[in-house]
Design a protein around this motif. Structure first.
Motif, mmCIF file in Angstrom:
data_model
loop_
_atom_site.group_PDB
_atom_site.id
_atom_site.type_symbol
_atom_site.label_atom_id
_atom_site.label_comp_id
_atom_site.label_asym_id
_atom_site.label_seq_id
_atom_site.Cartn_x
_atom_site.Cartn_y
_atom_site.Cartn_z
ATOM 1 N N VAL A 1 0.839 -1.201 0.000
ATOM 2 C CA VAL A 1 0.000 0.000 0.000
ATOM 3 C C VAL A 1 0.872 1.248 0.000
ATOM 4 O O VAL A 1 0.615 2.198 -0.749
ATOM 5 C CB VAL A 1 -0.971 -0.003 1.202
ATOM 6 C CG1 VAL A 1 -1.698 1.323 1.315
ATOM 7 C CG2 VAL A 1 -1.959 -1.150 1.091
ATOM 8 N N ILE A 2 1.904 1.264 0.832
ATOM 9 C CA ILE A 2 2.782 2.432 0.883
ATOM 10 C C ILE A 2 3.416 2.682 -0.483
ATOM 11 O O ILE A 2 3.468 3.820 -0.954
ATOM 12 C CB ILE A 2 3.841 2.281 1.993
ATOM 13 C CG1 ILE A 2 3.138 2.463 3.356
ATOM 14 C CG2 ILE A 2 4.977 3.283 1.828
ATOM 15 C CD1 ILE A 2 4.012 2.211 4.552
ATOM 16 N N ASP A 3 3.865 1.628 -1.155
ATOM 17 C CA ASP A 3 4.433 1.799 -2.497
ATOM 18 C C ASP A 3 3.399 2.377 -3.457
ATOM 19 O O ASP A 3 3.713 3.246 -4.268
ATOM 20 C CB ASP A 3 4.965 0.470 -3.036
ATOM 21 C CG ASP A 3 6.229 0.020 -2.330
ATOM 22 O OD1 ASP A 3 6.882 0.851 -1.650
ATOM 23 O OD2 ASP A 3 6.558 -1.176 -2.442
ATOM 24 N N PHE A 4 2.154 1.912 -3.345
ATOM 25 C CA PHE A 4 1.086 2.419 -4.218
ATOM 26 C C PHE A 4 0.827 3.905 -3.965
ATOM 27 O O PHE A 4 0.800 4.707 -4.895
ATOM 28 C CB PHE A 4 -0.203 1.619 -4.019
ATOM 29 C CG PHE A 4 -1.376 2.169 -4.782
ATOM 30 C CD1 PHE A 4 -1.528 1.904 -6.134
ATOM 31 C CD2 PHE A 4 -2.329 2.949 -4.150
ATOM 32 C CE1 PHE A 4 -2.609 2.419 -6.842
ATOM 33 C CE2 PHE A 4 -3.408 3.468 -4.846
ATOM 34 C CZ PHE A 4 -3.552 3.204 -6.203
ATOM 35 N N ILE A 5 0.647 4.287 -2.702
ATOM 36 C CA ILE A 5 0.306 5.683 -2.425
ATOM 37 C C ILE A 5 1.490 6.614 -2.654
ATOM 38 O O ILE A 5 1.309 7.762 -3.029
ATOM 39 C CB ILE A 5 -0.342 5.885 -1.033
ATOM 40 C CG1 ILE A 5 0.571 5.453 0.094
ATOM 41 C CG2 ILE A 5 -1.678 5.182 -0.965
ATOM 42 C CD1 ILE A 5 0.013 5.674 1.485
ATOM 43 N N GLU B 1 -3.045 15.065 -4.876
ATOM 44 C CA GLU B 1 -4.049 14.781 -3.856
ATOM 45 C C GLU B 1 -5.320 14.276 -4.523
ATOM 46 O O GLU B 1 -5.590 14.567 -5.690
ATOM 47 C CB GLU B 1 -4.332 16.030 -3.024
ATOM 48 C CG GLU B 1 -3.143 16.402 -2.164
ATOM 49 C CD GLU B 1 -3.385 17.599 -1.279
ATOM 50 O OE1 GLU B 1 -4.197 18.482 -1.653
ATOM 51 O OE2 GLU B 1 -2.746 17.665 -0.214
ATOM 52 N N SER B 2 -6.091 13.519 -3.768
ATOM 53 C CA SER B 2 -7.339 12.945 -4.265
ATOM 54 C C SER B 2 -8.289 12.816 -3.081
ATOM 55 O O SER B 2 -7.925 13.157 -1.954
ATOM 56 C CB SER B 2 -7.063 11.579 -4.898
ATOM 57 O OG SER B 2 -6.704 10.647 -3.893
ATOM 58 N N GLY C 1 -12.114 5.883 3.848
ATOM 59 C CA GLY C 1 -10.734 5.722 4.284
ATOM 60 C C GLY C 1 -9.813 6.564 3.440
ATOM 61 O O GLY C 1 -10.193 7.074 2.392
ATOM 62 N N GLY C 2 -8.589 6.727 3.912
ATOM 63 C CA GLY C 2 -7.612 7.493 3.160
ATOM 64 C C GLY C 2 -6.325 7.659 3.935
ATOM 65 O O GLY C 2 -6.202 7.175 5.069
ATOM 66 N N TRP C 3 -5.360 8.345 3.313
ATOM 67 C CA TRP C 3 -4.039 8.508 3.892
ATOM 68 C C TRP C 3 -3.586 9.954 3.850
ATOM 69 O O TRP C 3 -3.915 10.680 2.932
ATOM 70 C CB TRP C 3 -2.999 7.703 3.106
ATOM 71 C CG TRP C 3 -3.221 6.249 3.122
ATOM 72 C CD1 TRP C 3 -2.702 5.341 4.015
ATOM 73 C CD2 TRP C 3 -3.993 5.482 2.198
ATOM 74 N NE1 TRP C 3 -3.120 4.079 3.687
ATOM 75 C CE2 TRP C 3 -3.914 4.134 2.580
ATOM 76 C CE3 TRP C 3 -4.763 5.805 1.082
ATOM 77 C CZ2 TRP C 3 -4.556 3.117 1.892
ATOM 78 C CZ3 TRP C 3 -5.405 4.794 0.396
ATOM 79 C CH2 TRP C 3 -5.300 3.462 0.807
ATOM 80 N N ILE C 4 -2.780 10.307 4.849
ATOM 81 C CA ILE C 4 -2.035 11.552 4.843
ATOM 82 C C ILE C 4 -0.566 11.153 4.782
ATOM 83 O O ILE C 4 -0.091 10.367 5.601
ATOM 84 C CB ILE C 4 -2.317 12.407 6.089
ATOM 85 C CG1 ILE C 4 -3.775 12.860 6.085
ATOM 86 C CG2 ILE C 4 -1.368 13.603 6.142
ATOM 87 C CD1 ILE C 4 -4.185 13.626 7.325
ATOM 88 N N LEU C 5 0.141 11.682 3.799
ATOM 89 C CA LEU C 5 1.566 11.413 3.630
ATOM 90 C C LEU C 5 2.329 12.616 4.153
ATOM 91 O O LEU C 5 2.055 13.751 3.743
ATOM 92 C CB LEU C 5 1.908 11.179 2.162
ATOM 93 C CG LEU C 5 1.553 9.808 1.589
ATOM 94 C CD1 LEU C 5 0.077 9.517 1.634
ATOM 95 C CD2 LEU C 5 2.090 9.670 0.194
ATOM 96 N N ILE C 6 3.260 12.373 5.052
ATOM 97 C CA ILE C 6 4.013 13.450 5.692
ATOM 98 C C ILE C 6 5.452 13.422 5.187
ATOM 99 O O ILE C 6 6.090 12.373 5.177
ATOM 100 C CB ILE C 6 3.982 13.302 7.224
ATOM 101 C CG1 ILE C 6 2.534 13.193 7.714
ATOM 102 C CG2 ILE C 6 4.692 14.472 7.896
ATOM 103 C CD1 ILE C 6 2.406 12.706 9.126
ATOM 104 N N GLY C 7 5.922 14.590 4.749
ATOM 105 C CA GLY C 7 7.278 14.715 4.243
ATOM 106 C C GLY C 7 7.295 15.022 2.752
ATOM 107 O O GLY C 7 8.320 14.916 2.102
ATOM 108 N N GLN D 1 1.083 19.151 -7.179
ATOM 109 C CA GLN D 1 2.126 18.191 -7.537
ATOM 110 C C GLN D 1 3.134 18.155 -6.397
ATOM 111 O O GLN D 1 3.790 19.158 -6.111
ATOM 112 C CB GLN D 1 2.799 18.562 -8.851
ATOM 113 C CG GLN D 1 1.888 18.371 -10.033
ATOM 114 C CD GLN D 1 2.655 18.410 -11.340
ATOM 115 O OE1 GLN D 1 3.875 18.459 -11.373
ATOM 116 N NE2 GLN D 1 1.914 18.393 -12.421
ATOM 117 N N PHE D 2 3.234 16.986 -5.770
ATOM 118 C CA PHE D 2 4.008 16.851 -4.543
ATOM 119 C C PHE D 2 5.217 15.950 -4.760
ATOM 120 O O PHE D 2 5.147 14.968 -5.489
ATOM 121 C CB PHE D 2 3.121 16.287 -3.434
ATOM 122 C CG PHE D 2 2.007 17.216 -3.062
ATOM 123 C CD1 PHE D 2 2.140 18.090 -2.001
ATOM 124 C CD2 PHE D 2 0.827 17.239 -3.795
ATOM 125 C CE1 PHE D 2 1.121 18.971 -1.671
ATOM 126 C CE2 PHE D 2 -0.204 18.112 -3.464
ATOM 127 C CZ PHE D 2 -0.052 18.977 -2.401
#
Length: 156
Positions: free
Chosen positions: A22-26, A32-33, A65-71, A79-80
């Motif tokens: 999952v981490i590789d996918f996100i 953002e979505s 559900g969803g994720w917050i990516l920090i860094g 575009q991050f």
């Protein structure tokens, strides 16, 4: 092994919400979505703007559900790029969960994980927060053109 209280299905592979798959996918997503938010850093301290972060997680929960990516730093509009979080930066996952629980009548599960990767020859740390409402709700990732793609990700 501990019971899995939530799982994610990506491309028909069922796994835990913060598994390496999952981490590789996100991490491969650059925009953002409805299920993904990028932050340079977050602050969960007493005088922080924690309600903004809570709002994001609650929106994810309402969505399924969803994720917050920090860094990640925003270089261009939506575009991050990964730059990492400082060595002194620390998030206590128990405090994070407790703070979210203080805003709701029925707690949602908040998961937090950090990883270390080599980027441009330097070791960088990244944080991942996952909020899940435990519902079998299918999420629809967006294509680069901003249109909905075929379903490939769902929380169960």
């Amino acid at each position: 092994m501990a019971d899995i209280t939530a799982s994610v299905v990506i491309n028909e592979i069922r796994t835990e919400p913060l598994s390496q798959y999952v981490i590789d996918f996100i991490k491969s997503q650059k925009k953002e979505s409805p299920y993904l938010d990028f932050k340079l850093k977050i602050d969960i301290g007493k005088d922080s703007n924690f309600p903004e972060l809570a709002k994001d997680i609650f929106a994810f929960s309402n969505y399924g559900g969803g994720w917050i990516l920090i860094g990640w730093k925003e270089e261009k509009k939506n575009q991050f790029f990964p730059i990492g979080i400082p060595d002194y930066y620390d998030i206590d996952s128990a405090v994070l969960q407790e703070k979210f629980n203080s805003y709701v009548d029925e707690p949602i599960q908040i998961l937090y994980k950090e990883i270390v990767e080599i980027i441009e020859g330097f070791q960088r740390r990244f944080g991942f927060i996952c909020g899940n409402s435990f519902g079998p709700i299918r999420l629809f990732p967006f294509t680069s053109a901003g249109t909905l793609s075929r379903p490939s990700l769902s929380f169960i």
